[in-house]
Design a protein around this motif. Sequence first.
Motif, PDB file in Angstrom:
ATOM      1  N   LEU A 163       0.732  -1.125  -0.121  1.00 26.73           N
ATOM      2  CA  LEU A 163       0.272  -0.128   0.154  1.00 26.73           C
ATOM      3  C   LEU A 163       0.515   1.318   0.319  1.00 26.73           C
ATOM      4  CD1 LEU A 163      -2.981  -0.791   2.526  1.00 26.73           C
ATOM      5  CD2 LEU A 163      -3.121  -0.363  -0.030  1.00 26.73           C
ATOM      6  N   MET A 164       2.366   0.877   0.890  1.00 28.22           N
ATOM      7  CA  MET A 164       2.670   2.894   0.644  1.00 28.22           C
ATOM      8  C   MET A 164       2.904   3.239  -0.541  1.00 28.22           C
ATOM      9  SD  MET A 164       2.377   3.281   3.296  1.00 28.22           S
ATOM     10  CE  MET A 164       3.717   4.616   3.805  1.00 28.22           C
ATOM     11  N   PRO A 165       3.606   2.035  -1.831  1.00 30.31           N
ATOM     12  CA  PRO A 165       4.153   2.698  -2.575  1.00 30.31           C
ATOM     13  C   PRO A 165       2.909   2.931  -3.717  1.00 30.31           C
ATOM     14  CG  PRO A 165       4.878   0.272  -2.778  1.00 30.31           C
ATOM     15  CD  PRO A 165       4.543   0.452  -1.226  1.00 30.31           C
ATOM     16  N   LEU A 166       1.977   2.011  -3.005  1.00 27.27           N
ATOM     17  CA  LEU A 166       0.365   3.136  -4.139  1.00 27.27           C
ATOM     18  C   LEU A 166       0.126   4.194  -3.931  1.00 27.27           C
ATOM     19  CD1 LEU A 166      -1.961  -0.507  -4.012  1.00 27.27           C
ATOM     20  CD2 LEU A 166       0.062   0.491  -5.962  1.00 27.27           C
ATOM     21  N   ILE A 167       0.022   4.262  -1.980  1.00 26.20           N
ATOM     22  CA  ILE A 167       0.173   6.377  -1.639  1.00 26.20           C
ATOM     23  C   ILE A 167       0.995   6.430  -2.332  1.00 26.20           C
ATOM     24  CG2 ILE A 167       0.276   7.362   0.423  1.00 26.20           C
ATOM     25  CD1 ILE A 167      -1.426   4.780   1.978  1.00 26.20           C
ATOM     26  N   PHE A 168       2.053   6.470  -2.227  1.00 26.93           N
ATOM     27  CA  PHE A 168       3.285   7.642  -2.614  1.00 26.93           C
ATOM     28  C   PHE A 168       2.927   8.057  -3.851  1.00 26.93           C
ATOM     29  CE2 PHE A 168       7.213   6.970  -4.819  1.00 26.93           C
ATOM     30  CZ  PHE A 168       7.935   8.739  -4.920  1.00 26.93           C
ATOM     31  N   SER A 169       2.888   6.429  -5.151  1.00 28.61           N
ATOM     32  CA  SER A 169       2.379   6.877  -6.285  1.00 28.61           C
ATOM     33  C   SER A 169       1.334   7.407  -6.770  1.00 28.61           C
ATOM     34  CB  SER A 169       2.504   5.102  -7.304  1.00 28.61           C
ATOM     35  OG  SER A 169       3.185   4.704  -7.261  1.00 28.61           O
ATOM     36  N   GLY A 170       0.268   7.872  -5.864  1.00 22.02           N
ATOM     37  CA  GLY A 170      -1.561   8.200  -5.476  1.00 22.02           C
ATOM     38  C   GLY A 170      -1.136   9.753  -5.720  1.00 22.02           C
TER      39      GLY A 170
END
Length: 453
Positions: A163-170
């Motif tokens: 999730l953290m890479p996805l939050i970062f990408s968002g």
Amino acid sequence: MDIRNKANRIRLLNFSTPQMRAFHFSWFAFHICFFGWFGIAPLMAVVREDLSLTQTQIGNTIIASVAITVIVRLLIGVLCDKIGPRKTYTGLLMLGAVPVMCIGFANSFETFLLARLAIGAIGASFVITQYHTTMMFAPNVVGTANATSAGWGNLGGGTTQILMPLIFSGLLMLGVSETLGWRLAMVVPGVVLFFTGIGYWLFTQDAPDGNFSDLRARGELPEATGENSAVQSFLTAAKDIRVWALFIVYGLCFGVELTINNIAAIYFFDKFDLTLATAGLIAGLFGLMNIFARTLGGVFSDLFAKQGGLKGRVRWLFIALVCEGIALIAFSQMHVLSLAIGIMLVFSLFVQMAEGATFGVVPFINKKALGAVAGIVGAGGNVGAVSAAFLFRSESLGYQQGLFYLGITVLVLASCVLVVRFSDATEAEEAEEATAYRDAVGGDTSAGALSLR
């Protein structure tokens, strides 16, 4: 301590009883603590560039993130004995949210190191989770209850990697720079931690019949003074060589898991030339095994106990540790991505089953000093992580070599399990109590004691 009215079954979809509310809140709180504790790990490739960190400096931040937890786990165990798990967990969650959100202010190696050091305190949440479920569940299912609550909590290590890479990408898609993106991303777990602390205070209680303060007022629980004081509880646990054997054992399993959580994403990123998101996804698979693997460790512990008593629990723990060491050595030798992923999952299965097996033994070491025993053994996991981290901070030793040496260490030190022994009287007492609880649920096996209704 003598706690009455413990649950003899785990009814997963039942939220009406204090036992099941404690079960669900404790695993969720630990899950969110993992989110905050290791939220920065899958973003380390970005942080490394932003703060110009060397491999040695990254290794030092890894050590910092788990070193402080050793001290806090020792303290948190006796604090549970003194004021109860509800107050302890609430305070840890709400205070722990602060450094998680504030790590974004780090602008140098030194400030980043201090932030990871402060965040490491929330890793002590594990001890409270195990303490609270032990307070709520009977001997015939306590291994399964402890393993499942801890396993679903450890699952946070997997969801964090994803999730953290996805939050970062968002955040990047919204136009935020990478430098600001990783800092803002860490606000998310911090906010969730704070509100989880409020929920824990509102919806849980220390024991089936009430909070510790109420039980002491009614004379159903001794005051935490004299021979029942926190200091005496700790000293009693510290004098037991079995506690220190389990301290080492837990370092060999949970300590290894913490190490993999810290290095997996950057290991796959560097070794197999993957994107940050892909490396995080693969690393996340290791932690996602917790959804069932640690539970299996507890289930098998209860099943081995049904056939062989407390000796059976110890025997299963030894088997799980040996299999973990073999799988870790095999993982360290993988050069093909698909094989590395497959062996990593096998390794993950056994390391998490070993964790569940460890805390299938802990509740039976000393019931009068349960918090102190859980705290010392839990601290062993972090001592193991600190020790392992030194293998990965040297510029001259690659991660692959470090993993190989770590696997050898697990195999050699697994022999510490053999120190854990129980008297015939203790064996007979526990067998009688477990049988009584099993009879109360119609002769169900411990594995069948976990149900949806």
